[in-house]
Design a protein around this motif. Structure first.
Motif, mmCIF file in Angstrom:
data_model
loop_
_atom_site.group_PDB
_atom_site.id
_atom_site.type_symbol
_atom_site.label_atom_id
_atom_site.label_comp_id
_atom_site.label_asym_id
_atom_site.label_seq_id
_atom_site.Cartn_x
_atom_site.Cartn_y
_atom_site.Cartn_z
ATOM 1 N N GLU A 97 -3.788 62.510 7.174
ATOM 2 C CA GLU A 97 -3.886 63.664 7.980
ATOM 3 C C GLU A 97 -2.793 64.283 8.574
ATOM 4 N N VAL A 98 -1.852 63.281 9.035
ATOM 5 C CA VAL A 98 -0.609 63.752 9.641
ATOM 6 C C VAL A 98 0.699 63.853 8.773
ATOM 7 N N PHE A 99 1.023 62.746 8.361
ATOM 8 C CA PHE A 99 2.182 62.631 7.346
ATOM 9 C C PHE A 99 1.900 63.677 6.292
ATOM 10 N N SER A 100 0.945 63.690 5.655
ATOM 11 C CA SER A 100 0.765 64.586 4.419
ATOM 12 C C SER A 100 0.686 65.971 4.957
ATOM 13 N N VAL A 101 0.196 66.259 6.034
ATOM 14 C CA VAL A 101 0.323 67.785 6.546
ATOM 15 C C VAL A 101 1.632 68.326 6.590
ATOM 16 N N ALA A 102 2.510 67.400 7.235
ATOM 17 C CA ALA A 102 3.763 67.629 7.587
ATOM 18 C C ALA A 102 4.586 67.808 6.334
ATOM 19 N N ASP A 103 4.413 66.958 5.649
ATOM 20 C CA ASP A 103 5.245 67.046 4.258
ATOM 21 C C ASP A 103 4.767 68.392 3.268
ATOM 22 N N SER A 104 3.341 68.708 3.617
ATOM 23 C CA SER A 104 2.993 69.747 3.004
ATOM 24 C C SER A 104 3.705 70.994 3.281
ATOM 25 N N LEU A 105 3.488 71.252 4.783
ATOM 26 C CA LEU A 105 4.305 72.328 5.285
ATOM 27 C C LEU A 105 5.699 72.577 5.197
ATOM 28 N N CYS A 106 6.607 71.384 5.038
ATOM 29 C CA CYS A 106 7.781 71.493 4.855
ATOM 30 C C CYS A 106 8.152 71.983 3.210
ATOM 31 N N TYR A 107 7.171 71.406 2.415
ATOM 32 C CA TYR A 107 7.462 71.697 0.942
ATOM 33 C C TYR A 107 7.074 73.251 0.969
#
Length: 513
Positions: A97-107
């Motif tokens: 819920e946190v790491f994957s969201v941050a990664d997605s936003l950056c991508y």
């Protein structure tokens, strides 16, 4: 006791009493948006979208980059909200819920402008001398986004980021089981400077979601059950609007005779029990070649000892609560059906008797087959179902004997062999020597085969799915229109001769294509 139940209200909206899956104690009252609320939200989105779409990709990306920083800064708050509503293990809340969201936003902030940049495309054949083709990507308008309870924050944030970077406005609804985890997406984007009305997350139940689907939006992105997905698809077909459906799964794991069994056993546990087994591309069927079956099962049982369950373990908890009482009913039903039909339970197989909330013990079962519900339907729980097979060919056959096809995984130390086996599985995506990581890689298009869904999200394809790919053809030469009225017989004769020269008598047509 239900996680939510209707309570009396004094207004036109439905009111629900929510309960914690960890303690079963009341946690608050949810007031569901009604049709009028939905219509008003869609109208606000429709009004706000043109100005948002007029911004450059760089300007939109800056909003996502600010949202990224806010997500990282609020890691603990996001985790606490998600864990309170779902009971999932803190480590799952952090990674999913946190790491994957941050990664997605950056991508998407970094790559959307590149993926959606207008570009020229070569015009083949003789038309290439006279015509120029430009491709542009226009936002669809207002996107209806409906997400479930198993990934309540990530599934809103990931899809919203794609739709927003494509220039759309979004009206979203999370599950009534986890409403405030979904609502976090709206508050984070608002804090990041997203204009009012561009992303709205409504609180509500199935009727709220149905109002969004029927509300006159330009596309629906739905994640949920097969039964509800069919209804959404039927509605979108009647309205002639596009839809993507990410539905259920019953993913197969194949353990080859040359697999690294320690790694495969770890993968079986993580693939089956991550997020309490509540994720659509979780491992639900494990096929093990008979030459390594006994050793693999022994390693699985060894690694299953001492798994911690219960909120009292804090960040050391491995297997969280079942998020919803209705899902607990399904898990219990499937396990009991399998036991009745001859399955062997090596560990678990029941609710955790030491915990008050909705906890199901991590479970390992063998002697399972396709006569059992647990091998045919989606269980969505912390259960490892292990079946012995003669060879990899039988494993492939059984893996494909399913109405679902969302994900899968193959375990072998021969990577090329793993790749070739993966290609034989009729599924939307597959991993080799890993569990279902494809959704966590933004560049990978994600979607299912068969009853697992329609269309794909994520990556370049997902972004373009929130756009109309519009070709613009520009004449390069000018002058008199060829073949203009009035038509003449000699023009037809000349065209026939030209076709013969182009494609029959000479290779000119092939050279120009």
């Amino acid at each position: 006791m239900s996680i939510y139940e209707s309570i009396e209200s004094t207004d036109s909206r439905r009111h629900l009493q929510l309960r914690s899956p960890v303690t079963l104690e009341p946690t608050g009252e949810l007031i569901c948006a009604n049709k009028e609320d939905v219509d008003a939200a869609i109208a606000r989105a429709r009004a706000a979208q043109p100005a948002w779409a007029a911004l450059s990709y760089k300007a939109r990306a800056e909003v996502l980059y600010r949202a990224l920083k806010i997500v990282v800064a609020k890691t603990d708050e996001i985790m606490e909200t998600v864990v309170a509503e779902t009971g999932k293990a803190p480590a799952d809340a952090l990674s999913m819920e946190v790491f994957s969201v941050a990664d997605s936003l950056c991508y998407y902030a970094k790559n959307a402008g590149k993926f959606l940049k207008p570009h020229k495309r070569k015009v083949h054949g003789v038309l290439g001398f006279a015509k120029e083709l430009r491709i542009t990507y226009k936002p669809l308008g207002v996107i209806g986004l409906i997400t479930p309870w198993n990934g309540p924050f990530v599934l809103v944030m990931n899809q919203a980021a794609q739709a927003l970077m494509a220039g759309n406005a979004v009206v979203a609804k999370g599950s009534e089981v986890t409403p405030y985890s979904a609502k976090l997406a709206e508050s984070i984007f608002k804090e990041a400077g997203l204009p009012d009305g561009v992303l709205q997350v409504l609180l509500g139940d199935g009727a709220t979601g149905a109002a969004i689907v029927e509300g006159g939006v330009d596309k629906i992105s739905f994640t949920g059950s097969v039964a509800t997905g069919r209804k959404v698809a039927e509605s979108c077909a009647r309205q002639l609007i596009p839809v993507t459906l990410e539905l259920g799964g019953n993913d197969a794991m194949i353990v080859c005779g040359d697999a690294d069994l320690d790694r495969a056993a770890d993968g079986a546990w993580l693939g089956s029990c991550m997020n309490t087994g509540h994720y659509c591309c979780g491992t639900e069927r494990i096929y093990v070649v008979e030459s390594v079956y006994d050793e693999f099962l022994a390693k699985v049982l060894e690694k299953g000892q001492g798994l911690k369950q219960g909120s009292e373990h804090g960040n050391d908890e491995s297997i969280g609560a079942v998020f919803w009482d209705k899902q607990m009913d399904i898990i219990e039903s499937h396990v009991e059906d399998a036991k009745t039909k001859g399955a062997t339970v090596h560990m678990g197989g029941q609710r955790n008797p030491d915990l008050k909330g909705l906890y199901y013990q991590p479970t390992v079962m063998t002697e399972v087959n396709n006569d059992m519900d647990i091998m045919v339907h989606e269980t969505f729980g912390p259960v490892l179902c292990i079946q012995k097979v003669r060879n990899e060919a039988e494993a492939i056959k059984l893996a494909n004997d399913s109405e679902f096809g969302l994900n899968g995984n193959v375990w072998t130390q021969d990577k090329e062999k793993g790749y070739q086996l993966a290609l034989q599985i009729d599924t939307g995506s597959c991993s080799v020597n890993d569990m279902a990581v494809s959704y966590g890689i933004p560049a990978a298009p994600f979607g299912g085969r068969k009853n697992s869904g329609v269309g794909q999200v994520n990556g370049e394809k997902g972004l373009k799915g929130y756009c109309h790919e519009m070709p613009v053809v520009i004449d390069k030469r000018g002058g008199k229109m060829p073949n203009a009225y009035p038509y003449k017989a000699e023009t037809i004769d000349g065209m026939k001769k030209f076709m013969n020269i182009l494609w029959v008598k000479t290779p000119i047509g092939r050279w120009l294509s």
